[in-house]
Design an enzyme around this catalytic site. Structure first.
Site, mmCIF file in Angstrom:
data_model
loop_
_atom_site.group_PDB
_atom_site.id
_atom_site.type_symbol
_atom_site.label_atom_id
_atom_site.label_comp_id
_atom_site.label_asym_id
_atom_site.label_seq_id
_atom_site.Cartn_x
_atom_site.Cartn_y
_atom_site.Cartn_z
ATOM 1 N N SER A 6 0.844 -1.197 0.000
ATOM 2 C CA SER A 6 0.000 0.000 0.000
ATOM 3 C C SER A 6 0.873 1.239 0.000
ATOM 4 O O SER A 6 1.667 1.451 0.924
ATOM 5 C CB SER A 6 -0.904 0.011 1.233
ATOM 6 O OG SER A 6 -1.533 1.276 1.362
ATOM 7 N N HIS A 31 -1.084 -1.203 -4.419
ATOM 8 C CA HIS A 31 -2.358 -0.955 -3.749
ATOM 9 C C HIS A 31 -2.499 0.534 -3.448
ATOM 10 O O HIS A 31 -1.613 1.147 -2.844
ATOM 11 C CB HIS A 31 -2.423 -1.758 -2.451
ATOM 12 C CG HIS A 31 -3.767 -1.731 -1.789
ATOM 13 N ND1 HIS A 31 -4.798 -2.578 -2.170
ATOM 14 C CD2 HIS A 31 -4.262 -0.962 -0.789
ATOM 15 C CE1 HIS A 31 -5.859 -2.334 -1.420
ATOM 16 N NE2 HIS A 31 -5.559 -1.359 -0.574
ATOM 17 N N ASP A 33 -4.969 3.342 -1.715
ATOM 18 C CA ASP A 33 -6.078 3.604 -0.794
ATOM 19 C C ASP A 33 -6.639 4.993 -1.058
ATOM 20 O O ASP A 33 -5.955 6.001 -0.822
ATOM 21 C CB ASP A 33 -5.596 3.515 0.657
ATOM 22 C CG ASP A 33 -5.214 2.098 1.042
ATOM 23 O OD1 ASP A 33 -6.084 1.218 0.984
ATOM 24 O OD2 ASP A 33 -4.040 1.872 1.410
ATOM 25 N N MET A 35 -9.267 7.670 0.109
ATOM 26 C CA MET A 35 -10.117 8.035 1.245
ATOM 27 C C MET A 35 -10.620 9.461 1.064
ATOM 28 O O MET A 35 -9.861 10.342 0.655
ATOM 29 C CB MET A 35 -9.326 7.939 2.551
ATOM 30 C CG MET A 35 -8.630 6.611 2.763
ATOM 31 S SD MET A 35 -7.755 6.573 4.344
ATOM 32 C CE MET A 35 -6.714 5.121 4.115
ATOM 33 N N HIS A 64 -8.518 0.715 -3.883
ATOM 34 C CA HIS A 64 -9.445 0.460 -2.777
ATOM 35 C C HIS A 64 -10.141 1.772 -2.424
ATOM 36 O O HIS A 64 -9.513 2.687 -1.903
ATOM 37 C CB HIS A 64 -8.643 -0.094 -1.590
ATOM 38 C CG HIS A 64 -9.416 -0.268 -0.337
ATOM 39 N ND1 HIS A 64 -8.820 -0.524 0.885
ATOM 40 C CD2 HIS A 64 -10.762 -0.223 -0.078
ATOM 41 C CE1 HIS A 64 -9.737 -0.634 1.825
ATOM 42 N NE2 HIS A 64 -10.913 -0.438 1.260
ATOM 43 N N MET A 66 -12.446 3.991 -0.201
ATOM 44 C CA MET A 66 -13.031 4.161 1.139
ATOM 45 C C MET A 66 -13.726 5.506 1.129
ATOM 46 O O MET A 66 -13.227 6.503 1.680
ATOM 47 C CB MET A 66 -11.933 4.087 2.208
ATOM 48 C CG MET A 66 -11.380 2.688 2.393
ATOM 49 S SD MET A 66 -9.923 2.647 3.465
ATOM 50 C CE MET A 66 -8.639 2.743 2.215
ATOM 51 N N MET A 135 -11.047 -6.419 5.596
ATOM 52 C CA MET A 135 -10.237 -5.512 6.412
ATOM 53 C C MET A 135 -9.911 -6.191 7.735
ATOM 54 O O MET A 135 -10.807 -6.665 8.437
ATOM 55 C CB MET A 135 -10.975 -4.205 6.663
ATOM 56 C CG MET A 135 -11.232 -3.359 5.422
ATOM 57 S SD MET A 135 -9.716 -2.900 4.542
ATOM 58 C CE MET A 135 -8.856 -1.952 5.801
ATOM 59 N N ASP A 173 -6.289 -6.848 4.210
ATOM 60 C CA ASP A 173 -5.615 -5.553 4.341
ATOM 61 C C ASP A 173 -5.638 -5.114 5.795
ATOM 62 O O ASP A 173 -6.716 -4.956 6.383
ATOM 63 C CB ASP A 173 -6.327 -4.528 3.455
ATOM 64 C CG ASP A 173 -5.664 -3.164 3.474
ATOM 65 O OD1 ASP A 173 -4.681 -2.969 4.223
ATOM 66 O OD2 ASP A 173 -6.131 -2.277 2.733
ATOM 67 N N GLY A 175 -2.376 -4.556 9.068
ATOM 68 C CA GLY A 175 -1.533 -5.208 10.059
ATOM 69 C C GLY A 175 -0.852 -6.468 9.584
ATOM 70 O O GLY A 175 -0.425 -7.283 10.400
ATOM 71 N N GLY A 195 1.435 -2.290 4.047
ATOM 72 C CA GLY A 195 1.970 -0.951 3.882
ATOM 73 C C GLY A 195 3.174 -0.699 4.757
ATOM 74 O O GLY A 195 4.316 -0.749 4.302
#
Length: 211
Positions: A6, A31, A33, A35, A64, A66, A135, A173, A175, A195
């Site tokens: 990510s 990837h 993200d 947002m 992705h 969000m 997630m 996705d 941790g 990430g």
């Protein structure tokens, strides 16, 4: 295992070189993200940034969303022709219609579930999508700790996929690191998003440790 670093954890001051580096280090997807500051309490990447990513990337994009107003953002990012566009079931009233729209644009549709969202919310959509993104943290920020009971959710999802759409992939996705990758493999995950783990060490070594 396929690995999708990510870029949320990359150094945005040298983003193009960061993207080149992870591609050369053996990642499978880049990837991204997206947002909007409404669906999640963070504001990240717009089309201008993705233009820079596209110039540098030699691997497919995995976008992705969000966001609120998913169709608007699909139209915004579809011209980059990513491999996947994923959207959150929690925010989409017309998920089947949106999945069909994404596919009509030559992109694979994917649906995302937050940690608390049950699998029943997507059971009737599984045959129409190419991937489910689970997630394993609450979305919005990188660097969070993996939620362990997600593993049971993944196993239950794999059972449903086996019955309804065996070609559907499972992505996780949040941790992800070398401390939980074996458990994720055993649960049947196909793609992991990582990430902070990838970008906080030697990129090649970190990516290989997840594969």
């Amino acid at each position: 295992m396929r690995v999708a670093p990510s870029i949320l954890s990359a150094d945005f001051g040298k983003l193009e070189s960061e993207v080149k580096a992870i591609c050369e280090a053996g990642c499978d997807f880049v990837h991204i993200d997206v947002m909007d500051g409404h669906f999640v309490p963070n504001l990240t990447i717009g089309p201008c940034v993705v233009e820079s990513v596209v110039k540098a990337a030699t691997k497919p994009l995995d976008i992705h969303l969000m966001v609120q107003n998913n169709p608007f953002f699909v139209d915004l990012f579809a011209p980059f022709q990513p491999e996947f566009i994923s959207f959150h079931i929690e925010e989409e009233k017309h998920a089947n219609r949106l999945a069909q729209k994404i596919r009509s644009l030559g992109i694979k549709p994917a649906i995302v579930l937050n940690p608390h969202t049950g699998l029943d919310s997507i059971e009737y959509l599984l045959e129409y999508i190419d991937m489910v993104l689970i997630m394993s943290v609450n979305p919005g920020f990188g660097g969070q700790k993996f939620i362990p009971n997600i593993l049971d959710k993944i196993k239950a999802l794999k059972d449903k996929i086996a019955l309804l759409n065996p070609s559907c992939l499972v992505e996780v996705d949040g941790g992800v690191s070398d401390s939980n990758i074996e458990s994720l493999k055993e649960a049947g995950v196909d793609i992991v998003v990582a990430g902070s783990y990838v970008f906080s060490g030697d990129y090649r070594q970190r990516i290989e440790s997840l594969k």
